[in-house]
Design an enzyme around this catalytic site. Structure first.
Site, PDB file in Angstrom:
ATOM      1  N   HIS A 119       0.809  -1.217   0.000  1.00  0.00           N
ATOM      2  CA  HIS A 119       0.000   0.000   0.000  1.00  0.00           C
ATOM      3  C   HIS A 119       0.846   1.272   0.000  1.00  0.00           C
ATOM      4  O   HIS A 119       1.921   1.320   0.584  1.00  0.00           O
ATOM      5  CB  HIS A 119      -0.932   0.003   1.221  1.00  0.00           C
ATOM      6  CG  HIS A 119      -0.209  -0.116   2.532  1.00  0.00           C
ATOM      7  ND1 HIS A 119       0.327   0.962   3.186  1.00  0.00           N
ATOM      8  CD2 HIS A 119       0.072  -1.198   3.301  1.00  0.00           C
ATOM      9  CE1 HIS A 119       0.893   0.563   4.310  1.00  0.00           C
ATOM     10  NE2 HIS A 119       0.756  -0.746   4.413  1.00  0.00           N
ATOM     11  N   ASP A 120       0.347   2.274  -0.705  1.00  0.00           N
ATOM     12  CA  ASP A 120       0.931   3.610  -0.741  1.00  0.00           C
ATOM     13  C   ASP A 120       2.326   3.654  -1.353  1.00  0.00           C
ATOM     14  O   ASP A 120       3.068   4.611  -1.156  1.00  0.00           O
ATOM     15  CB  ASP A 120       0.980   4.228   0.671  1.00  0.00           C
ATOM     16  CG  ASP A 120      -0.370   4.225   1.344  1.00  0.00           C
ATOM     17  OD1 ASP A 120      -1.270   4.932   0.860  1.00  0.00           O
ATOM     18  OD2 ASP A 120      -0.537   3.516   2.351  1.00  0.00           O
ATOM     19  N   GLY A 137       4.802  -1.392   2.506  1.00  0.00           N
ATOM     20  CA  GLY A 137       4.060  -0.158   2.297  1.00  0.00           C
ATOM     21  C   GLY A 137       4.966   1.056   2.248  1.00  0.00           C
ATOM     22  O   GLY A 137       6.064   1.064   2.815  1.00  0.00           O
TER      23      GLY A 137
END
Length: 258
Positions: A119-120, A137
């Protein structure tokens, strides 16, 4: 061209030029660009915006929930550029609200089988993740960088442009632009990714200047602060060396050295 076994949510946007193969699932909030191909058994969750001419191989999972214990179902996103190839069993997760809400994949990227993008994270254009390369992440992979097979990059780390990370490397600090980083245990910078730079059209003079900057940073007896001061005092060494200096100065976790 959509196979009769494919399932496409009514809110998804799939142009007629796309080819959706057997047993694919396209969820709500997914937007595909022109001429994308889903070979078979591909799952894409939304919200996700995907550019044109992307090819997804069987059993990849795109736009899944972020693997973060703080995620509570917020409507975060995945954005993918154009002309990417996503191989079998690759997983690309959406962002989290605390990380800005969006995972971003650039264009002309090769993601080999079993690679994972957390994520991100951000992947720059022409980057490559080899088989089972794993990004935690909030990782940034700059343009043209290569992450080798079975390598892992720690959360919040950055890999600079044109860097090469060898297979099985555990990256816990930022990797310098243009560097080659390889180790079975503790990651080290082994020098310049000269072969890769030559293949990409870097002149001998550009490579010489980068090599000199690496010598000052890695092989002199100066600490990092002293090395940066020395490079700055030498005058204009070109945009490549300026990129290296800026990269080191912006590092919060330190950079990989010998």
């Amino acid at each position: 061209m959509t196979h009769p076994t494919a399932i496409i949510d009514l809110t998804a946007k799939v142009p007629d030029s796309c080819n959706v193969g057997p047993y694919c699932v396209i969820g709500a909030g997914v937007e595909l660009g022109e001429h994308c191909e889903l070979v078979s058994h591909v799952t894409i969750h939304g919200p996700a915006k995907i550019g044109s001419h992307n090819r997804f191989l069987p059993f990849c999972a795109i736009g899944g929930e972020p693997q973060d214990t703080t995620y509570k179902g917020e409507p975060t996103r995945l954005e993918i550029g154009d002309h990417n190839v996503v191989h079998e069993f690759v997983t690309l997760n959406r962002g989290t609200t605390k990380g800005g809400g969006t995972t971003r994949i650039g264009s002309h990227i090769l993601l080999m089988a079993y690679a994972h993008v957390g994520h991100d994270s951000f992947l720059g254009d022409h980057a490559m993740l080899a088989n089972a390369a794993t990004l935690a992440g909030h990782v940034t992979i700059a343009e043209w960088a290569v992450v080798g097979a079975f390598s892992a990059v720690h959360q919040f780390c950055r890999v600079g442009a044109h860097a090469y990370i060898g297979g099985g490397t555990m990256v816990t600090k930022d990797v310098l632009p243009f560097a080659t980083a390889v180790t079975p245990r503790d990651v080290k910078t082994y020098g310049l990714n000269a072969v890769g730079l030559e293949r990409r059209g870097f002149s001998k003079e550009r490579i010489r200047k980068i090599h000199h900057a690496f010598h000052v940073l890695l092989n002199s007896k100066l600490n990092t602060t002293q090395a940066l001061e020395k490079l700055k005092a030498e005058g204009d060494q070109g945009e490549d060396v300026a990129m290296v200096i800026k990269f080191v100065e912006a590092s919060e976790r330190g950079v990989v050295k010998k």
